[in-house]
Motif scaffolding. Structure first.
Motif, PDB file in Angstrom:
ATOM      1  N   LEU A  48       7.658 -60.161 -34.374  1.00  0.00           N
ATOM      2  CA  LEU A  48       8.718 -59.270 -33.906  1.00  0.00           C
ATOM      3  C   LEU A  48       9.550 -59.900 -32.806  1.00  0.00           C
ATOM      4  N   GLY A  49       9.015 -60.948 -32.156  1.00  0.00           N
ATOM      5  CA  GLY A  49       9.735 -61.507 -31.029  1.00  0.00           C
ATOM      6  C   GLY A  49       9.395 -62.951 -30.761  1.00  0.00           C
ATOM      7  N   VAL A  50      10.161 -63.580 -29.862  1.00  0.00           N
ATOM      8  CA  VAL A  50       9.858 -64.962 -29.485  1.00  0.00           C
ATOM      9  C   VAL A  50       8.550 -65.014 -28.696  1.00  0.00           C
ATOM     10  N   ARG A  94       5.333 -65.995 -16.092  1.00  0.00           N
ATOM     11  CA  ARG A  94       6.115 -67.231 -16.025  1.00  0.00           C
ATOM     12  C   ARG A  94       6.370 -67.780 -17.429  1.00  0.00           C
ATOM     13  N   LEU A  95       5.356 -67.759 -18.271  1.00  0.00           N
ATOM     14  CA  LEU A  95       5.506 -68.233 -19.646  1.00  0.00           C
ATOM     15  C   LEU A  95       6.516 -67.380 -20.408  1.00  0.00           C
ATOM     16  N   THR A  96       6.462 -66.074 -20.214  1.00  0.00           N
ATOM     17  CA  THR A  96       7.375 -65.180 -20.926  1.00  0.00           C
ATOM     18  C   THR A  96       8.813 -65.422 -20.506  1.00  0.00           C
ATOM     19  N   VAL A  97       9.073 -65.578 -19.217  1.00  0.00           N
ATOM     20  CA  VAL A  97      10.430 -65.872 -18.749  1.00  0.00           C
ATOM     21  C   VAL A  97      10.941 -67.160 -19.398  1.00  0.00           C
ATOM     22  N   ALA A  98      10.097 -68.181 -19.417  1.00  0.00           N
ATOM     23  CA  ALA A  98      10.519 -69.466 -19.985  1.00  0.00           C
ATOM     24  C   ALA A  98      10.803 -69.342 -21.477  1.00  0.00           C
ATOM     25  N   ALA A  99       9.948 -68.620 -22.216  1.00  0.00           N
ATOM     26  CA  ALA A  99      10.133 -68.494 -23.659  1.00  0.00           C
ATOM     27  C   ALA A  99      11.369 -67.665 -23.990  1.00  0.00           C
ATOM     28  N   VAL A 100      11.571 -66.581 -23.274  1.00  0.00           N
ATOM     29  CA  VAL A 100      12.746 -65.736 -23.532  1.00  0.00           C
ATOM     30  C   VAL A 100      14.035 -66.499 -23.203  1.00  0.00           C
ATOM     31  N   THR A 101      13.982 -67.352 -22.205  1.00  0.00           N
ATOM     32  CA  THR A 101      15.146 -68.140 -21.822  1.00  0.00           C
ATOM     33  C   THR A 101      15.462 -69.215 -22.855  1.00  0.00           C
ATOM     34  N   GLU A 102      14.439 -69.825 -23.418  1.00  0.00           N
ATOM     35  CA  GLU A 102      14.642 -71.024 -24.249  1.00  0.00           C
ATOM     36  C   GLU A 102      14.692 -70.761 -25.749  1.00  0.00           C
ATOM     37  N   LEU A 103      14.016 -69.742 -26.232  1.00  0.00           N
ATOM     38  CA  LEU A 103      13.862 -69.552 -27.676  1.00  0.00           C
ATOM     39  C   LEU A 103      14.810 -68.473 -28.200  1.00  0.00           C
ATOM     40  N   ASP A 104      15.105 -68.560 -29.494  1.00  0.00           N
ATOM     41  CA  ASP A 104      15.993 -67.605 -30.151  1.00  0.00           C
ATOM     42  C   ASP A 104      15.375 -67.227 -31.485  1.00  0.00           C
ATOM     43  N   VAL A 136       9.322 -78.772 -26.363  1.00  0.00           N
ATOM     44  CA  VAL A 136       9.500 -77.381 -25.938  1.00  0.00           C
ATOM     45  C   VAL A 136       8.155 -76.781 -25.545  1.00  0.00           C
ATOM     46  N   LEU A 137       7.120 -77.024 -26.327  1.00  0.00           N
ATOM     47  CA  LEU A 137       5.796 -76.479 -26.024  1.00  0.00           C
ATOM     48  C   LEU A 137       5.251 -77.039 -24.724  1.00  0.00           C
ATOM     49  N   THR A 138       5.529 -78.324 -24.465  1.00  0.00           N
ATOM     50  CA  THR A 138       5.098 -78.920 -23.199  1.00  0.00           C
ATOM     51  C   THR A 138       5.792 -78.245 -22.020  1.00  0.00           C
ATOM     52  N   ARG A 139       7.097 -77.986 -22.169  1.00  0.00           N
ATOM     53  CA  ARG A 139       7.818 -77.306 -21.091  1.00  0.00           C
ATOM     54  C   ARG A 139       7.256 -75.894 -20.878  1.00  0.00           C
ATOM     55  N   LEU A 140       7.016 -75.166 -21.958  1.00  0.00           N
ATOM     56  CA  LEU A 140       6.473 -73.815 -21.816  1.00  0.00           C
ATOM     57  C   LEU A 140       5.110 -73.862 -21.133  1.00  0.00           C
ATOM     58  N   GLY A 141       4.246 -74.775 -21.561  1.00  0.00           N
ATOM     59  CA  GLY A 141       2.916 -74.873 -20.970  1.00  0.00           C
ATOM     60  C   GLY A 141       2.943 -75.248 -19.505  1.00  0.00           C
ATOM     61  N   SER A 142       3.968 -75.999 -19.085  1.00  0.00           N
ATOM     62  CA  SER A 142       4.036 -76.437 -17.690  1.00  0.00           C
ATOM     63  C   SER A 142       4.193 -75.269 -16.727  1.00  0.00           C
ATOM     64  N   HIS A 143       4.667 -74.128 -17.224  1.00  0.00           N
ATOM     65  CA  HIS A 143       4.838 -72.953 -16.366  1.00  0.00           C
ATOM     66  C   HIS A 143       3.516 -72.224 -16.119  1.00  0.00           C
ATOM     67  N   CYS A 144       2.483 -72.603 -16.829  1.00  0.00           N
ATOM     68  CA  CYS A 144       1.214 -71.872 -16.735  1.00  0.00           C
ATOM     69  C   CYS A 144       0.249 -72.462 -15.722  1.00  0.00           C
ATOM     70  N   THR A 166      18.229 -62.120 -28.646  1.00  0.00           N
ATOM     71  CA  THR A 166      17.587 -63.396 -28.999  1.00  0.00           C
ATOM     72  C   THR A 166      16.065 -63.326 -28.969  1.00  0.00           C
ATOM     73  N   ALA A 167      15.515 -62.405 -28.175  1.00  0.00           N
ATOM     74  CA  ALA A 167      14.063 -62.384 -27.970  1.00  0.00           C
ATOM     75  C   ALA A 167      13.338 -61.367 -28.838  1.00  0.00           C
ATOM     76  N   GLY A 168      14.062 -60.446 -29.488  1.00  0.00           N
ATOM     77  CA  GLY A 168      13.403 -59.445 -30.318  1.00  0.00           C
ATOM     78  C   GLY A 168      12.648 -58.432 -29.488  1.00  0.00           C
ATOM     79  N   ALA A 169      11.347 -58.328 -29.726  1.00  0.00           N
ATOM     80  CA  ALA A 169      10.498 -57.388 -28.995  1.00  0.00           C
ATOM     81  C   ALA A 169       9.144 -58.042 -28.750  1.00  0.00           C
ATOM     82  N   ILE A 170       8.370 -57.430 -27.861  1.00  0.00           N
ATOM     83  CA  ILE A 170       7.028 -57.926 -27.549  1.00  0.00           C
ATOM     84  C   ILE A 170       6.010 -56.857 -27.895  1.00  0.00           C
ATOM     85  N   CYS A 171       4.950 -57.247 -28.588  1.00  0.00           N
ATOM     86  CA  CYS A 171       3.800 -56.369 -28.817  1.00  0.00           C
ATOM     87  C   CYS A 171       2.788 -56.649 -27.715  1.00  0.00           C
TER      88      CYS A 171
END
Length: 293
Positions: free
Chosen positions: A94-96, A73-83, A37-45, A164-169
């Protein structure tokens, strides 16, 4: 929403030092246990990714990014994939996508970081429906964590957490250093006591259980005053130390404050500076564009 963009082009042909108007973004994501999962998230950067630090006990990863584009791009991927409902870890969250601070590097200002912060929060709340709490000159990140959803409402977005994503600080701040010191004693109560004793205006500290070990987890918010060496020595006054851990990167100026003979003890090296990683990124991608929305 006005999506007009101003492109700042940095010519790295003769000078690859990050002295122009450059922002760093240090994204804390609530995932630290699944390498795929971390590799996929990093690939968006892309080449904007300067560093990744993951901790399975914190269940958290820190992505250090150059500029203001890859974070979206990283935020879209994380919000899509994580819960967030499936998340367990010792670090508060507070959030993914938990914390998104925009950091003013030399050549940029806090006002630049605040503009990037506000732009990102507007975008995340509008495009993704994730509420965003701001921190920076108005309030600190610990204040957001203490008051969110009780007597503090989001600055942008819906008034309740994303399902699923909570909130972002989302923050704007100068450079800080995230730094952990592991104690020989495995007593969590002792780690919390040490954290309380060393906590101050330039140093934030928590005592945390990390597997069968305990750590004093610190943010050195004025590293020119209290850097890794001073933080280590402060802990050592109260407890025996088993090891250290730099989370992310430091500036070359912070590294230069530390005697070379202490670098290994403090988990520091010239390769783990913001400037060295920025030069590497510039070399990889050629002419370097930072997008300011």
């Amino acid at each position: 929403m006005n999506m007009a963009r101003r492109v700042v082009r940095v010519d790295n042909s003769s000078d690859r030092s990050p002295r122009r108007k450059v922002l760093e973004c240090v994204v804390n994501v609530s995932e630290g246990r699944r390498p795929a999962v971390l590799t996929r998230l990093g690939s968006h950067c892309g080449s904007d990714l300067l560093d990744v630090h993951s901790d399975s006990f914190h269940h958290r990863s820190v992505f250090t990014l150059a500029g203001t584009d890859a974070v979206r791009r990283l935020t879209v991927a994380a919000v899509t994939e994580l819960d967030l409902a499936n998340h367990t870890g010792v670090h508060p969250r507070l959030g993914v996508v938990d914390v998104v601070p925009f950091v003013a590097l030399p050549g940029s200002t806090l006002a630049d970081a605040i503009a990037a912060r506000d732009s990102f929060a507007r975008w995340a709340s509008s495009a993704l429906g994730v509420p965003c709490f701001l921190y920076g000159p108005e309030r600190t990140l610990p204040e957001v964590r203490r008051h969110a959803w009780s007597d503090l409402s989001p600055d942008f977005g819906p008034p309740t957490p994303h399902r699923t994503a909570g909130a972002i600080c989302v923050g704007a701040r100068p450079v800080l250093v995230a730094y952990n010191v592991y104690l020989r004693d495995s007593d969590l109560k002792r780690a919390k006591q040490v954290a309380s004793l060393i906590r101050g205006p330039h140093l934030r500290a928590l005592g945390l259980q990390v597997g069968n070990r305990v750590q004093v987890s610190m943010n050195l918010i004025e590293p020119a005053v209290t850097g890794p060496a001073q933080a280590y020595d402060a802990v050592a006054l109260h407890a025996a130390i088993a090891g250290t851990e730099l989370v992310g990167l430091v500036t070359e100026s912070v590294l230069a404050m530390v005697p070379r003979w202490r670098w290994q003890e403090l988990d520091l090296s010239p390769d783990r500076t913001i400037e060295s990683r920025m030069r590497r990124a510039l070399a990889q991608r050629g002419p370097y564009e930072l997008i300011e929305r």
